[in-house]
Design a protein around this motif. Sequence first.
Motif, short mmCIF file in Angstrom:
data_model
loop_
_atom_site.label_atom_id
_atom_site.label_comp_id
_atom_site.label_asym_id
_atom_site.label_seq_id
_atom_site.Cartn_x
_atom_site.Cartn_y
_atom_site.Cartn_z
N ARG A 25 -7.89 -3.42 -1.05
CA ARG A 25 -9.06 -2.73 -1.61
C ARG A 25 -8.67 -1.55 -2.50
NH1 ARG A 25 -13.25 -6.11 -1.80
NH2 ARG A 25 -13.84 -6.91 0.25
N ILE A 26 -7.41 -1.11 -2.37
CA ILE A 26 -6.96 0.08 -3.09
C ILE A 26 -5.75 -0.26 -3.93
CG2 ILE A 26 -6.08 2.43 -2.86
CD1 ILE A 26 -7.51 2.57 -0.16
N LEU A 27 -5.74 0.17 -5.17
CA LEU A 27 -4.58 -0.01 -6.03
C LEU A 27 -3.48 0.94 -5.57
CD1 LEU A 27 -3.39 -1.31 -8.60
CD2 LEU A 27 -4.35 0.62 -9.89
N SER A 28 -2.35 0.39 -5.22
CA SER A 28 -1.31 1.21 -4.61
C SER A 28 0.06 0.60 -4.83
CB SER A 28 -1.57 1.33 -3.11
OG SER A 28 -0.53 2.04 -2.46
N ARG A 29 1.09 1.47 -4.74
CA ARG A 29 2.48 1.03 -4.76
C ARG A 29 2.99 0.72 -3.36
NH1 ARG A 29 5.00 2.82 -9.59
NH2 ARG A 29 3.64 4.13 -10.84
N TRP A 30 2.19 1.03 -2.36
CA TRP A 30 2.62 0.91 -0.98
C TRP A 30 2.14 -0.39 -0.36
CZ3 TRP A 30 6.23 4.27 -0.28
CH2 TRP A 30 6.18 5.48 -0.95
N SER A 31 3.04 -1.11 0.26
CA SER A 31 2.69 -2.40 0.84
C SER A 31 1.65 -2.27 1.94
CB SER A 31 3.94 -3.09 1.37
OG SER A 31 4.56 -2.31 2.38
N ALA A 32 1.63 -1.14 2.64
CA ALA A 32 0.68 -0.96 3.74
C ALA A 32 -0.77 -0.94 3.26
CB ALA A 32 0.99 0.33 4.49
N ALA A 33 -0.98 -0.73 1.97
CA ALA A 33 -2.34 -0.68 1.43
C ALA A 33 -2.94 -2.06 1.23
CB ALA A 33 -2.34 0.07 0.10
N TYR A 34 -2.12 -3.10 1.34
CA TYR A 34 -2.57 -4.46 1.06
C TYR A 34 -2.82 -5.22 2.36
CZ TYR A 34 -1.39 -3.29 -3.67
OH TYR A 34 -1.36 -2.67 -4.89
N ASP A 35 -3.95 -5.92 2.38
CA ASP A 35 -4.40 -6.58 3.60
C ASP A 35 -4.00 -8.04 3.68
OD1 ASP A 35 -7.30 -4.76 2.84
OD2 ASP A 35 -5.92 -4.26 4.46
N TYR A 36 -3.84 -8.68 2.55
CA TYR A 36 -3.57 -10.12 2.53
C TYR A 36 -2.31 -10.39 1.72
CZ TYR A 36 -8.44 -10.08 3.95
OH TYR A 36 -9.62 -9.82 4.61
N TRP A 37 -1.55 -11.38 2.20
CA TRP A 37 -0.27 -11.69 1.58
C TRP A 37 -0.10 -13.20 1.44
CZ3 TRP A 37 3.34 -8.02 0.07
CH2 TRP A 37 3.02 -6.69 0.43
N GLY A 38 0.56 -13.58 0.35
CA GLY A 38 0.95 -14.97 0.19
C GLY A 38 2.26 -15.24 0.90
N GLN A 39 2.69 -16.48 0.84
CA GLN A 39 3.90 -16.89 1.56
C GLN A 39 5.17 -16.56 0.79
OE1 GLN A 39 2.16 -18.89 -0.28
NE2 GLN A 39 3.67 -20.06 -1.45
N GLY A 40 5.03 -16.30 -0.49
CA GLY A 40 6.18 -15.94 -1.30
C GLY A 40 6.75 -17.11 -2.08
N THR A 41 7.41 -16.79 -3.18
CA THR A 41 8.08 -17.79 -3.99
C THR A 41 9.45 -17.24 -4.39
OG1 THR A 41 7.87 -19.24 -5.94
CG2 THR A 41 7.05 -16.99 -6.18
N GLN A 42 10.46 -18.09 -4.31
CA GLN A 42 11.83 -17.66 -4.57
C GLN A 42 12.11 -17.61 -6.06
OE1 GLN A 42 14.47 -16.84 -2.29
NE2 GLN A 42 15.48 -16.19 -4.20
N VAL A 43 12.68 -16.51 -6.49
CA VAL A 43 13.19 -16.37 -7.85
C VAL A 43 14.68 -16.11 -7.75
CG1 VAL A 43 13.19 -14.96 -9.93
CG2 VAL A 43 11.02 -15.54 -8.80
N THR A 44 15.45 -16.95 -8.40
CA THR A 44 16.90 -16.81 -8.40
C THR A 44 17.39 -16.71 -9.83
OG1 THR A 44 17.09 -18.10 -6.35
CG2 THR A 44 19.09 -17.80 -7.65
N VAL A 45 18.09 -15.62 -10.12
CA VAL A 45 18.63 -15.40 -11.46
C VAL A 45 20.14 -15.60 -11.39
CG1 VAL A 45 18.80 -13.82 -13.39
CG2 VAL A 45 16.79 -13.76 -11.91
N SER A 46 20.64 -16.49 -12.23
CA SER A 46 22.07 -16.81 -12.21
C SER A 46 22.75 -16.27 -13.46
CB SER A 46 22.27 -18.32 -12.12
OG SER A 46 21.76 -18.95 -13.29
N SER A 47 24.05 -16.10 -13.35
CA SER A 47 24.82 -15.58 -14.49
C SER A 47 25.28 -16.70 -15.41
CB SER A 47 26.03 -14.81 -13.98
OG SER A 47 26.83 -15.65 -13.19
#
Length: 122
Positions: A100-122
């Motif tokens: 509900r609040i725009l924030s840099r802090w993770s504690a301010a967010y109520d809902y989360w996705g499962q995540g997606t992997q990003v891999t950067v190679s050289s």
Amino acid sequence: QVQLVESGGGLVQAGGSLRLSCAASGRTFSTYAMGWFRQAPGKEREFVAAISGSGESTYYGDPVKGRFTISRDNAKNTVYLQMNSLKLEDTAVYSCSAGRILSRWSAAYDYWGQGTQVTVSS
């Protein structure tokens, strides 16, 4: 209740680009601030970017400023993270979040996705 599903992760060479998407359920998407966070193995969760419900305000973490852009399409219930000039240190699991609040802090967010992997190679 808001359900979030990320997509768009993958393997990319350093200097390349990726665009992550996060699709949200529900009819109140525009009332939520949305955030992107990332977590690399052995490291704490790190703030990446956030955007207000209207899309008028955005925040960025210092490591990604000038390279990443967060945006949203409220008609599609989707938030995006355009990642350019990717570096090895951008490798992490990227998760989107809603709160509900725009924030840099993770504690301010109520809902989360499962995540997606990003891999950067050289």
